[in-house]
Design an enzyme around this catalytic site. Structure first.
Site, PDB file in Angstrom:
ATOM      1  N   LYS A  69      26.143  25.655  35.584  1.00  0.00           N
ATOM      2  CA  LYS A  69      24.863  25.008  35.298  1.00  0.00           C
ATOM      3  C   LYS A  69      25.050  23.822  34.358  1.00  0.00           C
ATOM      4  CE  LYS A  69      21.045  27.322  35.035  1.00  0.00           C
ATOM      5  NZ  LYS A  69      19.935  28.206  34.610  1.00  0.00           N
ATOM      6  N   SER A  87      12.179  28.169  27.309  1.00  0.00           N
ATOM      7  CA  SER A  87      12.323  29.417  28.062  1.00  0.00           C
ATOM      8  C   SER A  87      13.222  30.402  27.333  1.00  0.00           C
ATOM      9  CB  SER A  87      12.892  29.109  29.452  1.00  0.00           C
ATOM     10  OG  SER A  87      13.258  30.287  30.131  1.00  0.00           O
ATOM     11  N   ASP A 111      15.299  21.619  36.281  1.00  0.00           N
ATOM     12  CA  ASP A 111      15.735  22.453  35.156  1.00  0.00           C
ATOM     13  C   ASP A 111      15.863  21.560  33.928  1.00  0.00           C
ATOM     14  OD1 ASP A 111      16.404  24.750  33.885  1.00  0.00           O
ATOM     15  OD2 ASP A 111      18.434  24.888  34.681  1.00  0.00           O
ATOM     16  N   SER A 114      17.028  39.714  32.746  1.00  0.00           N
ATOM     17  CA  SER A 114      16.326  39.311  33.963  1.00  0.00           C
ATOM     18  C   SER A 114      16.993  39.877  35.204  1.00  0.00           C
ATOM     19  CB  SER A 114      16.294  37.785  34.057  1.00  0.00           C
ATOM     20  OG  SER A 114      17.621  37.276  34.140  1.00  0.00           O
ATOM     21  N   ARG A 115      16.227  39.881  36.282  1.00  0.00           N
ATOM     22  CA  ARG A 115      16.792  40.122  37.607  1.00  0.00           C
ATOM     23  C   ARG A 115      17.195  38.772  38.202  1.00  0.00           C
ATOM     24  NH1 ARG A 115      16.143  45.268  39.232  1.00  0.00           N
ATOM     25  NH2 ARG A 115      14.435  46.498  38.359  1.00  0.00           N
ATOM     26  N   ILE A 134      17.318  35.565  40.417  1.00  0.00           N
ATOM     27  CA  ILE A 134      16.386  34.725  41.166  1.00  0.00           C
ATOM     28  C   ILE A 134      17.159  33.964  42.241  1.00  0.00           C
ATOM     29  CG2 ILE A 134      14.727  32.835  41.033  1.00  0.00           C
ATOM     30  CD1 ILE A 134      14.126  33.683  38.182  1.00  0.00           C
ATOM     31  N   THR A 135      18.204  33.257  41.841  1.00  0.00           N
ATOM     32  CA  THR A 135      19.029  32.540  42.819  1.00  0.00           C
ATOM     33  C   THR A 135      20.484  32.993  42.782  1.00  0.00           C
ATOM     34  OG1 THR A 135      19.454  30.762  41.227  1.00  0.00           O
ATOM     35  CG2 THR A 135      17.548  30.505  42.676  1.00  0.00           C
ATOM     36  N   SER A 136      20.832  33.912  41.903  1.00  0.00           N
ATOM     37  CA  SER A 136      22.224  34.360  41.769  1.00  0.00           C
ATOM     38  C   SER A 136      22.432  35.691  42.496  1.00  0.00           C
ATOM     39  CB  SER A 136      22.580  34.518  40.290  1.00  0.00           C
ATOM     40  OG  SER A 136      21.821  35.558  39.708  1.00  0.00           O
TER      41      SER A 136
END
Length: 514
Positions: A311, A287, A279, A217-218, A220-222
């Site tokens: 997390k 997911s 989450d 993934s790219r 998102i919040t990181s």
């Protein structure tokens, strides 16, 4: 070729009912949600009762989409026109002036099941398939999506529902097959800056002959996702055909998952979860596993850092999540192992795409590598090697370290990069600032979340060379003036913005007396 439509109302003999002229607006909405803008005095809105935020069916040239309706009372849209967001215009393939028809969207059949879920009813496989199909087809607006995410968080999914949602998400997109009984993959639960082990793990296991088609993934919040980091080293936007060619030749790849349609509902749902800051465990499990199953994995290692600002924050949370992952994976015949780790501090020195890429190269080349990154990559690769039956229990990490030390992994990584389109050199930042200790002491705590925000304010991940470079770790002894970290930015303004945050937020690294 455009198809002009008169500006007059429905009485015009030249205008088909409910047809307007397209006007692409270059408007971008979250999650690339299609949207259209119509004048508040448009006769179609009045006659059809199309209120703002309604879902409307838009058709043009044999294509159709569902879009959210926005209203404008100004001159943005001329009479007889309809404004189109960037994603709406692209999906319809229209040019300015093309004829577009507008009508009410059909009812969403699956929303009845979702309303029942809000009131505590459990959903079966058919209901989840209907909901996921509607999400992927674009029939759910952001309001509908928020209701789905909230309903599955406030009243958590049970095991059967998690299995059903996972299966529905896999079925909603492409599913890759590799003609092998063993296809390995790795996932990190996240929440830890740096920790860019994936490219190293792929290189190690592919060098040993295992198949590892890694879609990543790219951010998102990181400050960086694996795809953002890998993009500074090689192209990552590969289609399915290109991915197959790379994997057939080299046994592995590291590509952006958004370029292929693997569990497309997941990307949509994640975006809403981020906005709502929800989450839930069931959705997280669905997911993770839906993406891996769709990619064709048979054996999966999950990296689960545990720490107060990661997390997963406690051993109890880790045990619950690990158990859920294991149980659902077993339903699909996926062999899974969870590798818990220390999530109290970043892994590696760099935080941000290019800085993390330089850590990867340092490990693969054996050139002053961050010891923690090399060690964790070997642990994860070793677990995959053992899971795949290529090493006896307890020997996988040592075999991975050997492949790293003898240059086999570095050679394999270079070949993967070349197969993906050619190896690149990560860029260097134009502006830097070293943050130093203001007193003697010992580093006693590191706030991962504040570090990540500082790196993002410096420009990461959009600015590839931006981010942070860590100079100390937990337990490091420092004197007044000892460098703690360096902030990297591509512009002086972004650097100043990041430093202002660092000064205002309070300690990011805490020092205790020795």
């Amino acid at each position: 070729m455009t198809h002009p439509v008169p500006d007059t109302g429905p009485a015009s003999e030249n205008m088909a009912p409910h047809r307007l002229r397209a006007r692409p607006l270059g408007l971008f909405l979250p999650q690339q949600q299609p949207a259209v803008v119509m004048r508040t005095d448009c006769y179609i809105c009045r006659s059809e009762g199309l209120a703002a935020r309604s879902q409307v069916l838009i058709q043009a040239g044999g294509r159709e989409i569902l879009a959210s309706l926005l209203h404008s009372s100004g001159e943005m849209i001329a009479p007889g026109e309809i404004g189109l967001s960037e994603s709406a215009a692209a999906a319809l393939g229209v040019a300015p002036g093309d004829a577009v028809s507008v009508r009410h969207a059909p009812p969403i059949d699956s929303f009845g099941a979702l309303r029942g879920r809000v009131y505590g009813n459990r959903l079966d496989g058919a209901a989840f398939r209907s909901i996921v199909d509607d999400i992927v087809a674009g029939r759910y607006s952001d309001v509908h999506l928020s209701a789905f995410v909230t309903a599955c968080s406030a009243f958590p999914l049970d095991h059967a529902e998690t299995v059903a949602l996972t299966g529905a998400m896999v079925a909603s997109g492409e599913r890759l097959a590799w003609g092998s009984d063993v296809v390995v993959d790795k996932h990190s639960v996240g929440g830890l800056p740096g920790n860019r082990t994936t490219p190293i793990v792929v290189a190690i296991v592919a060098a040993l002959g295992l198949i590892m088609p890694k879609t990543s993934s790219r951010a998102i919040t990181s400050p960086a996702g694996t795809a953002d980091t890998m993009e500074t080293l090689a192209p990552v936007n590969l289609d399915v055909g290109a991915i197959r060619r790379v994997v057939d030749h080299e046994g592995g790849c590291i590509v952006w998952g958004g370029a292929v349609s693997l569990s497309p509902a997941d990307d949509i749902i994640i975006g809403v979860e981020r906005v709502l800051d929800l989450d839930a465990a069931g959705q997280l499990v669905a997911s993770v596993l839906s993406k891996k199953l769709a990619a064709g994995a048979t054996h999966l290692v999950v990296d689960m850092p545990i720490g107060p600002t990661a997390k997963v924050r406690s051993p109890a949370d880790a045990a619950a999540l690990s158990g859920a992952l294991q149980k659902v994976a077993a339903e699909f015949g996926l062999i899974l192992k969870v590798m818990q780790g220390d999530g109290r501090e970043p892994i590696g020195r760099g935080i941000g795409p290019a800085l993390e890429a330089r850590d990867i190269l340092a490990v693969l080349e054996g050139r002053d590598p961050p010891p923690d990154l090399a060690r964790r990559a070997c642990e994860l690769a070793g677990a995959l090697i053992e899971l795949a039956g290529r090493a006896s229990p307890g020997t996988g990490a040592a075999l991975a370290a050997q492949v790293l030390a003898d240059g086999s992994a570095w050679s394999k990584f270079q070949r993967i990069c070349e197969a993906q389109g050619g190896m690149r050199t990560p860029p260097l930042s134009n502006h830097r600032h070293v943050m130093t200790a203001q007193r003697p002491g010992r580093v006693s705590a590191i706030d991962n979340r504040r570090l990540a925000k500082l790196a993002k304010l410096a420009g990461a991940p959009a600015a590839k060379s931006a981010g942070l470079e860590m100079h100390v770790r937990l337990g490091s002894a420092v004197e007044t003036g000892t460098p703690l970290l360096t902030v990297h930015a591509e512009s002086q303004g972004e650097l100043a913005y990041a430093l202002a945050y660092a000064e205002a937020v309070g300690p990011i690294l805490e020092l205790s007396d020795r």
